[in-house]
Design a protein around this motif. Sequence first.
Motif, PDB file in Angstrom:
ATOM      1  N   GLU A  51      10.547  -6.372  13.641  1.00 28.58           N
ATOM      2  CA  GLU A  51      11.071  -6.444  12.332  1.00 28.58           C
ATOM      3  C   GLU A  51      11.211  -5.217  11.574  1.00 28.58           C
ATOM      4  OE1 GLU A  51       8.256  -7.972  13.411  1.00 28.58           O
ATOM      5  OE2 GLU A  51       8.338 -10.103  13.142  1.00 28.58           O
ATOM      6  N   VAL A  52      10.165  -4.123  12.012  1.00 28.83           N
ATOM      7  CA  VAL A  52      10.221  -3.053  10.927  1.00 28.83           C
ATOM      8  C   VAL A  52      10.041  -1.938  11.817  1.00 28.83           C
ATOM      9  CG1 VAL A  52       9.413  -4.176   9.007  1.00 28.83           C
ATOM     10  CG2 VAL A  52       7.894  -3.020  10.435  1.00 28.83           C
ATOM     11  N   ARG A  53      10.318  -0.730  11.447  1.00 26.09           N
ATOM     12  CA  ARG A  53       9.972   0.720  12.036  1.00 26.09           C
ATOM     13  C   ARG A  53      10.102   1.702  11.209  1.00 26.09           C
ATOM     14  NH1 ARG A  53      14.961   3.325  15.744  1.00 26.09           N
ATOM     15  NH2 ARG A  53      16.115   3.935  13.989  1.00 26.09           N
ATOM     16  N   ILE A  54       9.582   2.896  11.413  1.00 28.23           N
ATOM     17  CA  ILE A  54       9.678   4.212  10.551  1.00 28.23           C
ATOM     18  C   ILE A  54      10.953   4.694  10.981  1.00 28.23           C
ATOM     19  CG2 ILE A  54       8.403   6.402   9.890  1.00 28.23           C
ATOM     20  CD1 ILE A  54       5.912   5.006  10.523  1.00 28.23           C
ATOM     21  N   ASP A  55      11.500   5.233  10.146  1.00 22.68           N
ATOM     22  CA  ASP A  55      12.829   5.761  10.553  1.00 22.68           C
ATOM     23  C   ASP A  55      12.920   7.306  10.281  1.00 22.68           C
ATOM     24  OD1 ASP A  55      15.732   5.358  11.217  1.00 22.68           O
ATOM     25  OD2 ASP A  55      16.198   6.512   9.265  1.00 22.68           O
ATOM     26  N   ASP A  56      11.957   7.738   9.339  1.00 18.49           N
ATOM     27  CA  ASP A  56      11.969   9.169   9.034  1.00 18.49           C
ATOM     28  C   ASP A  56      10.636   9.529   8.192  1.00 18.49           C
ATOM     29  OD1 ASP A  56      13.011  11.991   9.353  1.00 18.49           O
ATOM     30  OD2 ASP A  56      12.969  11.823   7.379  1.00 18.49           O
ATOM     31  N   VAL A  76       8.213   8.241   2.928  1.00 16.68           N
ATOM     32  CA  VAL A  76       8.341   7.659   4.310  1.00 16.68           C
ATOM     33  C   VAL A  76       9.432   6.688   4.339  1.00 16.68           C
ATOM     34  CG1 VAL A  76       7.056   6.098   5.902  1.00 16.68           C
ATOM     35  CG2 VAL A  76       5.820   7.644   4.550  1.00 16.68           C
ATOM     36  N   GLU A  77      10.464   6.665   5.323  1.00 13.62           N
ATOM     37  CA  GLU A  77      11.715   5.934   5.311  1.00 13.62           C
ATOM     38  C   GLU A  77      11.246   4.703   6.242  1.00 13.62           C
ATOM     39  OE1 GLU A  77      15.301   7.832   5.842  1.00 13.62           O
ATOM     40  OE2 GLU A  77      14.725   9.360   4.306  1.00 13.62           O
ATOM     41  N   VAL A  78      11.261   3.453   6.018  1.00 13.86           N
ATOM     42  CA  VAL A  78      11.052   2.409   6.882  1.00 13.86           C
ATOM     43  C   VAL A  78      12.098   1.390   6.576  1.00 13.86           C
ATOM     44  CG1 VAL A  78       9.739   0.303   7.268  1.00 13.86           C
ATOM     45  CG2 VAL A  78       8.454   2.401   6.364  1.00 13.86           C
ATOM     46  N   LEU A  79      12.575   0.961   8.025  1.00 15.49           N
ATOM     47  CA  LEU A  79      13.903   0.423   8.383  1.00 15.49           C
ATOM     48  C   LEU A  79      13.097  -1.238   8.259  1.00 15.49           C
ATOM     49  CD1 LEU A  79      16.925  -0.089   8.471  1.00 15.49           C
ATOM     50  CD2 LEU A  79      16.593   0.351  10.686  1.00 15.49           C
ATOM     51  N   GLY A 129      16.757  -3.754   4.780  1.00 11.62           N
ATOM     52  CA  GLY A 129      17.230  -2.612   4.991  1.00 11.62           C
ATOM     53  C   GLY A 129      16.493  -1.492   4.786  1.00 11.62           C
ATOM     54  N   MET A 130      17.091  -0.340   4.308  1.00 13.20           N
ATOM     55  CA  MET A 130      16.099   0.952   4.348  1.00 13.20           C
ATOM     56  C   MET A 130      15.420   0.905   3.243  1.00 13.20           C
ATOM     57  SD  MET A 130      15.469   3.659   6.182  1.00 13.20           S
ATOM     58  CE  MET A 130      16.762   3.798   7.360  1.00 13.20           C
ATOM     59  N   ASN A 131      14.044   1.314   3.400  1.00 12.83           N
ATOM     60  CA  ASN A 131      13.055   1.540   2.186  1.00 12.83           C
ATOM     61  C   ASN A 131      12.674   2.791   2.103  1.00 12.83           C
ATOM     62  OD1 ASN A 131      12.223  -1.405   1.340  1.00 12.83           O
ATOM     63  ND2 ASN A 131      12.783  -1.417   3.380  1.00 12.83           N
ATOM     64  N   LYS A 132      12.511   3.562   0.825  1.00  2.00           N
ATOM     65  CA  LYS A 132      11.994   4.847   0.827  1.00  2.00           C
ATOM     66  C   LYS A 132      10.708   4.637  -0.014  1.00  2.00           C
ATOM     67  CE  LYS A 132      16.399   7.646   1.276  1.00  2.00           C
ATOM     68  NZ  LYS A 132      16.935   8.753   0.446  1.00  2.00           N
ATOM     69  N   ILE A 133       9.566   4.983   0.617  1.00  2.00           N
ATOM     70  CA  ILE A 133       8.246   4.828   0.132  1.00  2.00           C
ATOM     71  C   ILE A 133       7.614   6.215  -0.104  1.00  2.00           C
ATOM     72  CG2 ILE A 133       6.034   3.720   0.586  1.00  2.00           C
ATOM     73  CD1 ILE A 133       7.827   2.202   2.720  1.00  2.00           C
ATOM     74  N   PRO A 134       7.386   6.664  -1.306  1.00  2.00           N
ATOM     75  CA  PRO A 134       6.855   7.623  -1.758  1.00  2.00           C
ATOM     76  C   PRO A 134       5.244   7.682  -1.939  1.00  2.00           C
ATOM     77  CG  PRO A 134       7.426   6.571  -3.778  1.00  2.00           C
ATOM     78  CD  PRO A 134       7.912   5.836  -2.626  1.00  2.00           C
ATOM     79  N   VAL A 135       4.501   8.593  -0.946  1.00  2.00           N
ATOM     80  CA  VAL A 135       2.892   8.704  -1.178  1.00  2.00           C
ATOM     81  C   VAL A 135       2.734  10.123  -1.369  1.00  2.00           C
ATOM     82  CG1 VAL A 135       2.716   6.530   0.143  1.00  2.00           C
ATOM     83  CG2 VAL A 135       3.020   8.849   1.262  1.00  2.00           C
ATOM     84  N   SER A 136       1.608  10.365  -2.072  1.00  2.00           N
ATOM     85  CA  SER A 136       1.201  11.820  -2.099  1.00  2.00           C
ATOM     86  C   SER A 136      -0.225  11.997  -2.109  1.00  2.00           C
ATOM     87  CB  SER A 136       1.457  11.972  -3.838  1.00  2.00           C
ATOM     88  OG  SER A 136       2.979  11.986  -4.031  1.00  2.00           O
ATOM     89  N   PHE A 137      -0.779  13.171  -1.789  1.00  2.00           N
ATOM     90  CA  PHE A 137      -2.209  13.441  -1.424  1.00  2.00           C
ATOM     91  C   PHE A 137      -2.302  14.981  -1.839  1.00  2.00           C
ATOM     92  CE2 PHE A 137      -0.149  14.094   2.522  1.00  2.00           C
ATOM     93  CZ  PHE A 137      -0.676  15.366   2.978  1.00  2.00           C
ATOM     94  N   THR A 158       4.437   7.917  13.554  1.00  2.00           N
ATOM     95  CA  THR A 158       5.114   9.146  13.801  1.00  2.00           C
ATOM     96  C   THR A 158       4.126  10.195  13.732  1.00  2.00           C
ATOM     97  OG1 THR A 158       5.642   9.741  11.593  1.00  2.00           O
ATOM     98  CG2 THR A 158       7.331   8.086  12.996  1.00  2.00           C
ATOM     99  N   GLU A 159       4.165  11.372  14.536  1.00  2.00           N
ATOM    100  CA  GLU A 159       3.373  12.392  14.592  1.00  2.00           C
ATOM    101  C   GLU A 159       4.094  13.859  14.100  1.00  2.00           C
ATOM    102  OE1 GLU A 159       2.093  11.812  18.635  1.00  2.00           O
ATOM    103  OE2 GLU A 159       0.096  10.698  17.863  1.00  2.00           O
ATOM    104  N   ASP A 160       3.418  14.581  13.402  1.00  2.00           N
ATOM    105  CA  ASP A 160       4.013  15.848  12.959  1.00  2.00           C
ATOM    106  C   ASP A 160       2.770  16.845  13.069  1.00  2.00           C
ATOM    107  OD1 ASP A 160       6.894  15.089  11.910  1.00  2.00           O
ATOM    108  OD2 ASP A 160       5.737  13.604  11.104  1.00  2.00           O
TER     109      ASP A 160
END
Length: 865
Positions: free
Chosen positions: A222-227, A246-249, A279-287, A322-324
Amino acid sequence: MNMKVKMKFYIVLLNLLLLFTAVDAQPVLQYLHEGWSFRQAWGTNWYGATVPGTVHTDLMDNKLIDDPFYRLNERGVQWVDKEDWIYRTTFDVAPELLAKRNIVLHFEGLDTYADVTLNGKKVLAADNMFREWQADVRSLLKEHGNELQVYLHSPIKVAMPKWEAVPFQYRSSNDQSENGGLLNRKVGVFVRKAGYHFGWDWGPRLVTSGIWRPVALEAWDEVRIDDVFYNQKSVTANQAVIDVTVEVLSDKETEASVSVINRTDSRTECRKLIRLNKGMNKIPVSFTMKKPRLWWTNGLGEPFLYDFATTLELDGKQIDITEDKLGIRSLKVVTAPDEHGESFYFELNGKPLFAKGANYIPCDNFLTRVTDSIYEKTVQDAVSANMNMLRIWGGGVYEKDIFYDLCDKYGILVWQDFMFACSVFPAEGELLENIRKEAIDNVRRLRNHSCIALWCGNNECLDAWFNWNWKNTYDKQNPAYSDIIWKQFKDQYFVTLPAVVEEYHPGACYRKSSPYSDDKGTRNHTVGDMHYWEVWQGLKPLSEFKHERSRFFSEYGFQSFPEFESIKRYAPLQEDWNLTSEVMMAHQRGGATANKRINDFLLSEYRQPKDFRSFTYMSQLLQADAMKIAMEAHRRDMPYCMGSLVWQHNDCWPVASWSSRDYYGRWKAQHYFTVKSFADLLVSPIEDGNVLQVYIVSDRLKPTSGELKVCALRLDGGGIVKEFTRRVTVPANTSTVVWRETVDKLLDGANKEDVVIHVSYKDKTGKEYTNNYFLAKQKDMHYVTARINKDFVAVEGGYDVTLSCDVFARGVFLSLKGDIDNFISDNYMDILPGKPVTVRVTTDLPGLQFAERLQVTSFLDAVEL
């Protein structure tokens, strides 16, 4: 079974069930790199192919063409780019992949015009080497016997009608259309592929096609992390504020949870419950991170990298991750009015940074031959030469991820050009939109890398328009043509590309061109960056490097030949070993006069080499001396000048060029000299009239103190003419004159041609920095025959070789005859009378062969006496 054992059994079973459930929910990846074959589109014979790869390398592997890098073979393969080619493979699909709701066929790179069919149905058409391509193929796949075909159209045949349809020619100075049998039809500007494939003044014309980057099936439910984008909004030593997008499809509306995990510190930085739309979701998070470990460039500190992971959970199960690796740093480009004009420098973690480095081109014309180990050595060689920046030049490619990973790891900043160089482009309509999407793909892919220092619109296109007589030529031909091109130019570099950077990499610096002072192409030495070519192209004496000033030198250079043992690899016949042989001219793309130019400079500054082998050695010493003059002048001019990026770091094939490392990775003399010229402390003597001044240039962030020695030594081993010693304090991060004296007093009656000025600085830790300075041209120096003693002892991985001489020996060069798979820790060095020098030679040769093959050459050995 007792109750305690039963409970343990059920706990293990439950954990395994949860594990397999979680794994089953994860996206699945299946690479499609096996079983490929290819043929000419009009042919019938199929041959084995390698994917990722290129048509040329597959033709070589099947012995259908000879190596284009060998002697004159490049000429015989120009037919390849005028043919269409077909690649195909069959594959089965793993059941767990086929069970997923979404399946995409993903090509990370297609070179360049490609029609892709799966099981007989066309799924995509590609027209840009620099873009990624995806197609939904869920409905077309079956478990067994899927047929994938890629039809590669000739880039020449696609571009030719576009070239013919325009009533004027788009200028493209390095497109070697004549070598490709196209006469003046410079079609490369119509094709979105690496410009250097069409030829350059250091490279061959080999216009490739192929599946040049990985291809895979990607599947998820159903969903995945796109970027994931980590935007470092504010970074100091006390805290770092990171905004994450975080962009989630998603296939549906649902609730999920996103977490950003700092694995280095074993801490979840933030966790957020979210409502996903279809569709595409742009999720803002901050720390915010307290007292982060900062990322520094090579020489200034540790390029520390944090391990971050972003997870996506659905119904309490981890669906994707995803790993960075992220270097936390503050990086700015400072352009501010000052008393001279306008500054131009990089500021890292609040400290002004002098950029020391080189311009980088692709490591091969056939990009899929560049292995991870070649990338590692290429970046490591920059680190070893005390560089902190590489400029990825705009006529090559946006490099593979591993290149940027290595630059992150070793603290090398990257000046990233967009892929446009030395040309004007028909940037409107479909092509401009294609360029925009190309920029988006690559900015998104690279923006998390700590090494990315700036984005630059192009290489020399603005300078060419205003200063290479292009605009005037178009104006005379038809002013309307000039207006068309200039509008396309502005739309491309002044509107489209900066908008992409602003949207997808906010806070990053964008420069419209390089060099750049203003929109009118003014060559202003007090503003912006400069490409300085007045010595090599303008034939000014080497001494001009001492006087030329700029706020930032982003290009300058001087040519040399590869080492003779390297030359023998691609030109093994004795008939090839002269400056004007057909093979040497074919492996010199700087024009018919380039080899003569090297020789003319040698005669003006040095002496006549006695044979071709000696010429190659002397050309390297000449190049090294020229670049040493330039690098030291740039650094002495700090903080007016804050950058020195030499042209060029590497070669894409075996050739005489401006590189400091040849195609095989062997260091030229210039690279050895750069180690000292770019050291964290540079002790640099320079004449000013009849006064010799000694500068010490420091990149260190704290002041230091130590002992300075300046002495005039007789070349014939007759001892010291005059010596001065003093304690000096060196301020942090700047250039300072620490000593001066009249040349007459220093010489004490000796002739300039009979002495070398040797300077050394030893800091309080005992580390010593040295330099030699000559008061006359090399051709006028009274060198005496140097009988160099050499001893060696076996060590792990090779030998330690100790060299000594009773007289001054200039430019002492070690080589191993018939072997280039070795490395010498220092080379082309000056040996002072009575002061032995020990270098490490890394080689697999046994002792007897090593002794037989070891050759030692100095200046007088190579010249006609």
